[in-house]
Each structure stands twice: as C-alpha cells, then as structure tokens.
Design an enzyme around this catalytic site. Structure first.
Site, mmCIF file in Angstrom:
data_model
loop_
_atom_site.group_PDB
_atom_site.id
_atom_site.type_symbol
_atom_site.label_atom_id
_atom_site.label_comp_id
_atom_site.label_asym_id
_atom_site.label_seq_id
_atom_site.Cartn_x
_atom_site.Cartn_y
_atom_site.Cartn_z
ATOM 1 N N ARG A 110 95.806 23.442 58.636
ATOM 2 C CA ARG A 110 96.032 24.806 58.178
ATOM 3 C C ARG A 110 97.420 24.873 57.568
ATOM 4 O O ARG A 110 98.407 24.545 58.227
ATOM 5 C CB ARG A 110 95.941 25.705 59.416
ATOM 6 N N THR A 114 100.307 29.757 54.061
ATOM 7 C CA THR A 114 99.175 30.576 53.594
ATOM 8 C C THR A 114 98.095 30.754 54.657
ATOM 9 O O THR A 114 97.252 31.637 54.535
ATOM 10 C CB THR A 114 98.508 29.913 52.375
ATOM 11 N N ASP A 207 100.193 25.525 69.994
ATOM 12 C CA ASP A 207 99.600 24.616 69.011
ATOM 13 C C ASP A 207 98.848 23.523 69.751
ATOM 14 O O ASP A 207 99.451 22.675 70.415
ATOM 15 C CB ASP A 207 100.708 24.016 68.133
ATOM 16 N N ASP A 210 99.652 19.754 68.901
ATOM 17 C CA ASP A 210 100.950 19.323 69.438
ATOM 18 C C ASP A 210 100.886 19.136 70.948
ATOM 19 O O ASP A 210 101.499 18.199 71.487
ATOM 20 C CB ASP A 210 102.025 20.361 69.089
HETATM 21 C C1 PRP Z 1 94.639 23.969 64.385
HETATM 22 C C2 PRP Z 1 93.351 23.933 65.172
HETATM 23 C C3 PRP Z 1 92.312 24.319 64.150
HETATM 24 C C4 PRP Z 1 93.070 25.301 63.285
HETATM 25 C C5 PRP Z 1 92.650 26.684 63.632
HETATM 26 O O1 PRP Z 1 94.790 22.836 63.617
HETATM 27 O O2 PRP Z 1 93.085 22.701 65.762
HETATM 28 O O3 PRP Z 1 91.830 23.234 63.387
HETATM 29 O O4 PRP Z 1 94.466 25.132 63.581
HETATM 30 O O5 PRP Z 1 93.222 27.605 62.763
HETATM 31 P P1 PRP Z 1 92.341 28.460 61.751
HETATM 32 O O6 PRP Z 1 91.135 28.950 62.498
HETATM 33 O O7 PRP Z 1 93.267 29.568 61.350
HETATM 34 O O8 PRP Z 1 91.972 27.591 60.597
HETATM 35 P P2 PRP Z 1 96.127 22.580 62.741
HETATM 36 O O9 PRP Z 1 95.965 23.187 61.390
HETATM 37 O O10 PRP Z 1 97.307 23.000 63.554
HETATM 38 O O11 PRP Z 1 96.091 21.035 62.523
HETATM 39 P P3 PRP Z 1 96.265 19.853 63.594
HETATM 40 O O12 PRP Z 1 95.058 19.858 64.505
HETATM 41 O O13 PRP Z 1 96.331 18.644 62.733
HETATM 42 O O14 PRP Z 1 97.542 20.102 64.372
HETATM 43 N N1 URA Z 2 95.997 26.575 65.864
HETATM 44 C C1 URA Z 2 96.477 26.298 67.099
HETATM 45 O O1 URA Z 2 96.611 25.132 67.492
HETATM 46 N N2 URA Z 2 96.809 27.326 67.907
HETATM 47 C C2 URA Z 2 96.653 28.611 67.534
HETATM 48 O O2 URA Z 2 96.954 29.518 68.337
HETATM 49 C C3 URA Z 2 96.155 28.877 66.252
HETATM 50 C C4 URA Z 2 95.816 27.833 65.438
#
Ligand code: PRP
Ligand code: URA
Length: 216
Positions: A110, A114, A207, A210
């Site tokens: 994400r 944006t 997150d 993380d």
């Molecule tokens: C997080 C999570 C989802 C997304 C959710 O991933 O694991 O994939 O955010 O957010 P959304 O519903 O608004 O799209 P992130 O983008 O942080 O990537 P990552 O798993 O690589 O840390």
């Molecule tokens: N992605 C995450 O990992 N945590 C949130 O709360 C939203 C998006």
C-alpha cells in the site's frame, strides 16, 4: 462456527474464546515479534479448520490392512494465496492443518501517501481455478490491496470459489470488498471500529508486516 454480521452480509467473525484470547495477546504492543508470529499462525490454523467445513468431499475406495472400505477425500485441490508480505504470517498455521495445500503468492503493498495498492509480484498454480482459493491477509484496512488481489484471482485466473481470511478488518475495507466483490466471503477474528487519518485500523494492532517480521 463464526458469527454472521447483519450489517456486513459478506462477513463472518470468529468469536471463539481461544481465538479471542490469542487476538488480545497479538494486539498488545508489548508482544514481541516471535510470539506475535506464533499466535498469528495458531489463530490462522483454528480459523481454517472451521471455515473449511464447507469444502466438498467425494467418496473413495481404500484398503485398510484388514479389508476394503470407503472413505471421503477433499474433491479438489486447495490453494492458499497470501498477500505479501503479511499474509505469509498466517500461511504456516494453515499448512499445519492442510500440508497438501498449494501456495500461490500475490505481492501488493500500500503506497504510504495515496493508500493505493501497488502490485509487484504474482505466482499462482496454473490450475488454481480447479478448487477453493483462500486469499490470506491479516489486515483489511481500506480494502485496496485485497480487492486488487481478488480481481487477479477472479478476472485473470477465473477462480470461482475465492474466500478471504483476515485477522482484523475495518468496516471501510469490508464495504469496499462488498462493492467490488459482492459474493466473496470474508472470515476474521475482529471487526474493528474504523481507520485513522493514516489508514491504520483502530484499535488494530499496528503494521502487521513489521510486527510479524521484526522490521519496526
Ligand atoms: C498491509 C496489510 C495489507 C494492507 C491492508 O500491507 O498486510 O496487505 O496493508 O491495507 P489496505 O486494505 O488499505 O490495502 P502493507 O501495504 O503494509 O505491506 P507489507 O505487508 O509488505 O508490509
Ligand atoms: N496495514 C496494516 O498492517 N495495519 C493497519 O492497521 C492497516 C494496514
């Protein structure tokens, strides 16, 4: 079995006490990442065991060491599709229950500004559409990442039977999925309150990627 939410017809929430106990530990900011990962996999396995009760089976003939008999087997191959990265944190727990499941991967992150999904990877079994597909991501926030992944599965790979398993969802994400993919069922351990101004789920758990991988 999970409970159905009237206000979100596509959503089922697991209110099982053992799942809720583990979820509370996961939310706690004092929980270290090794324990976070263990708990997340445990919840995923428990959720999968219950949601897979709607998988179809067929009768097969087998021979025990004593005599011939019949039994039941899953009638089609199951595919798990974690959304990278955080979906990986639930996959081992599900594979502990169903080791023969194939694992495809969809990479979407994400954009921090944006909040739009940015796709970067996709590797799926060629016959993925032959059986149930479980889309896996612990967090459903705006729903952008999940909607994008579901579109890949349904429009590009013609998957008919796609269900999603999450840990925590926001009402905004559930509504987005209902609009974009109205017949896709979502299973979760919690329907949280809302998103904050940075698109994080409240109360949420921070997150997820993380916290799973220790990259805070
Ligand atoms: C997080 C999570 C989802 C997304 C959710 O991933 O694991 O994939 O955010 O957010 P959304 O519903 O608004 O799209 P992130 O983008 O942080 O990537 P990552 O798993 O690589 O840390
Ligand atoms: N992605 C995450 O990992 N945590 C949130 O709360 C939203 C998006």
């Amino acid at each position: 079995m999970p409970n159905h939410r009237k206000e979100h017809p596509n959503l089922w929430v697991f209110e099982h006490p053992v799942i809720q106990d583990k979820l509370t530990q996961i939310r706690d900011c004092k929980t270290e990442y090794a324990q976070f990962r263990r708990l997340l996999n445990e919840i995923a396995g428990l959720m999968f065991f219950q949601l897979s009760r709607n998988f179809t089976t067929e009768e097969v003939s087998i021979k025990t060491p004593i005599e011939e008999t019949t039994g039941r087997r899953l009638s089609s191959p199951v595919t798990l599709v974690p959304i990278l990265r955080a979906g990986i944190g639930m996959t081992d727990g599900i594979q502990a229950v169903i080791p023969e499941a194939r694992v495809g991967h969809i990479g979407v992150y994400r954009d921090e500004e944006t909040k739009e999904p940015v796709p970067y990877y996709s590797k799926l079994p060629s016959d993925i559409a032959d059986g149930p597909v479980l889309l896996i991501d612990p967090m459903l926030a705006t729903g952008g990442s999940a909607s994008h992944a579901a579109t890949i599965l349904r429009d590009e790979h013609m998957c008919q039977d796609v269900q999603m398993v999450c840990l925590v969802v926001a009402p905004e994400g559930v509504a987005r999925m209902r609009k974009d993919h109205p017949d896709l069922t979502i299973y979760t351990a919690a329907l949280d309150r809302c998103l904050n101004e940075n698109g994080y789920i409240l109360p949420g758990l921070g997150d997820a990627g993380d916290r799973i991988f220790g990259t805070l």
